[in-house]
Design a protein around this motif. Structure first.
Motif, PDB file in Angstrom:
ATOM      1  N   TYR A 109     -47.423  51.238 -25.348  1.00 26.67           N
ATOM      2  CA  TYR A 109     -46.420  50.648 -23.942  1.00 26.67           C
ATOM      3  C   TYR A 109     -47.086  52.014 -22.702  1.00 26.67           C
ATOM      4  CZ  TYR A 109     -44.349  46.953 -20.687  1.00 26.67           C
ATOM      5  OH  TYR A 109     -43.928  46.271 -20.162  1.00 26.67           O
ATOM      6  N   LEU A 138     -43.582  50.555 -27.728  1.00 22.34           N
ATOM      7  CA  LEU A 138     -43.483  51.694 -27.075  1.00 22.34           C
ATOM      8  C   LEU A 138     -44.576  52.965 -26.389  1.00 22.34           C
ATOM      9  CD1 LEU A 138     -39.413  52.096 -27.504  1.00 22.34           C
ATOM     10  CD2 LEU A 138     -40.144  50.744 -25.721  1.00 22.34           C
ATOM     11  N   LEU A 156     -40.874  54.674 -21.023  1.00 26.72           N
ATOM     12  CA  LEU A 156     -41.258  53.775 -21.929  1.00 26.72           C
ATOM     13  C   LEU A 156     -41.148  55.406 -23.055  1.00 26.72           C
ATOM     14  CD1 LEU A 156     -43.721  51.868 -20.633  1.00 26.72           C
ATOM     15  CD2 LEU A 156     -41.595  50.730 -21.876  1.00 26.72           C
ATOM     16  N   LEU A 181     -41.602  43.344 -28.702  1.00 27.09           N
ATOM     17  CA  LEU A 181     -40.041  44.316 -28.033  1.00 27.09           C
ATOM     18  C   LEU A 181     -39.292  43.780 -27.858  1.00 27.09           C
ATOM     19  CD1 LEU A 181     -41.845  46.994 -25.759  1.00 27.09           C
ATOM     20  CD2 LEU A 181     -40.488  47.622 -28.127  1.00 27.09           C
ATOM     21  N   SER A 190     -41.893  52.382 -32.221  1.00 25.99           N
ATOM     22  CA  SER A 190     -41.237  53.735 -31.292  1.00 25.99           C
ATOM     23  C   SER A 190     -43.114  53.368 -31.246  1.00 25.99           C
ATOM     24  CB  SER A 190     -41.824  54.784 -32.140  1.00 25.99           C
ATOM     25  OG  SER A 190     -41.612  55.047 -33.565  1.00 25.99           O
ATOM     26  N   ARG A 228     -37.613  55.946 -24.375  1.00 28.26           N
ATOM     27  CA  ARG A 228     -37.628  54.942 -25.207  1.00 28.26           C
ATOM     28  C   ARG A 228     -38.261  55.090 -26.584  1.00 28.26           C
ATOM     29  NH1 ARG A 228     -38.236  50.020 -22.364  1.00 28.26           N
ATOM     30  NH2 ARG A 228     -37.543  48.940 -24.277  1.00 28.26           N
ATOM     31  N   ALA A 229     -39.583  55.995 -26.341  1.00 23.26           N
ATOM     32  CA  ALA A 229     -40.366  56.161 -27.738  1.00 23.26           C
ATOM     33  C   ALA A 229     -40.270  57.298 -28.453  1.00 23.26           C
ATOM     34  CB  ALA A 229     -41.191  55.390 -27.587  1.00 23.26           C
TER      35      ALA A 229
END
Length: 219
Positions: free
Chosen positions: A39, A36, A59, A26, A33, A62-63
Motif C-alpha cells: 500500500y 501495508l 503506512l 486491511l 505488514s 504501520r507495517a
C-alpha cells in the motif's frame, strides 16, 4: 488474492483500484505488514503532485509495527526515505533491516548501493563484504552461494564506476559463480566491456554466460 490484485493494479497505474484492494484486506487484517508495505509503495508511485508523503510514511510505520522482523519492509521504507533526501534515516533503516535478518541479501544490496551513491566507495565495499559474509552458505564455495550473487553484482558495478575494471571483472565472475542465472551480472559485465571498447570480449561474455543462464533456467 486482493493483495496480488492490488499489486497488479498498482503496476498498471490504477492506483485508486489498488487502494480499494488493499483497504479490503486491511478491513479484516489491519496488521498485515505485506499489505501495508505494498500500500505504501503504491501511494509513493502516484504522480508527484498527488503523493502524500505523510501518508506513505505512516503506512510504512504501520507495517513496521505490524511486523518489526520483516527486513523487506525496512528495505522498501529506506528506499522511499532516500528519495525524500534523508540519507541518514535511510541508512539507519537498512542497518536495522540487516540486524533483524542478517541473511536478507536484498537489504545488504540496497545498503551498499546507497553508500555507492551517497557516501564513499570504501564504505560501499565494506557493506558489500559484510553482506557476503553474512549471507554466505556453508556449501557456497568462495563466492558464498546464490544468496550472495546480487551483492557481487552490485559490487562489480561499483568497481566499474570507480574505474577498477579488473576488480569489477572479479566481482562479476564471482556473481556468476554464485548464481549462473544472474542476468544482471551478465548484463553489467557485457556493458562494461562494450563501454571500454572491448567489443569482442563483450560479445563473448554475453554469448557464453547467457547460454549458461538459459541452460540453468531449463535444468
Amino acid at each position: 488474492a486482493y493483495l496480488q490484485l492490488g499489486v497488479m493494479e498498482s503496476d498498471c497505474g490504477n492506483y485508486d483500484r489498488a487502494k480499494d484492494c488493499f483497504e479490503k484486506v486491511l478491513k479484516f487484517d489491519q496488521r498485515n505488514s505485506r499489505v501495508l508495505q505494498a500500500y505504501a509503495i503504491m501511494e509513493s508511485r502516484r504522480p508527484r503532485e498527488d503523493v502524500d508523503s505523510r501518508r506513505v510514511l505512516d503506512l510504512f510505520e504501520r507495517a513496521l509495527k505490524a511486523n518489526p522482523r520483516d527486513a523487506g519492509v525496512y528495505q522498501a521504507y529506506a528506499l522511499y526515505v532516500a528519495e525524500l533526501g534523508d540519507i541518514d534515516s535511510a541508512r539507519n533503516l537498512l542497518k536495522r533491516g540487516t540486524e533483524v535478518d542478517k541473511r536478507h541479501a536484498p537489504v545488504w544490496q540496497a545498503w551498499g548501493v546507497l553508500e555507492t551513491r551517497y557516501s564513499t566507495a570504501k564504505n560501499a565495499r565494506d557493506v558489500f563484504q559484510q553482506g557476503i559474509w553474512a549471507c554466505a552458505s556453508s556449501c557456497g564455495g568462495q563466492s558464498g552461494g546464490r544468496r550472495c550473487a546480487r551483492l557481487w553484482q552490485a559490487w562489480g558495478v561499483l568497481e566499474a564506476q570507480e574505474g577498477d575494471h579488473a576488480a569489477a571483472r572479479r566481482c562479476f565472475s564471482r556473481a556468476l559463480d554464485a548464481d549462473p542465472r544472474n542476468v544482471a551480472a551478465v548484463t553489467a559485465w557485457t556493458l562494461m566491456e562494450a563501454d571500454l571498447g572491448n567489443y569482442a570480449d563483450a560479445r563473448s561474455i554475453f554469448e557464453s554466460k547467457f547460454r549458461l543462464v538459459i541452460q540453468n533456467f531449463h535444468s
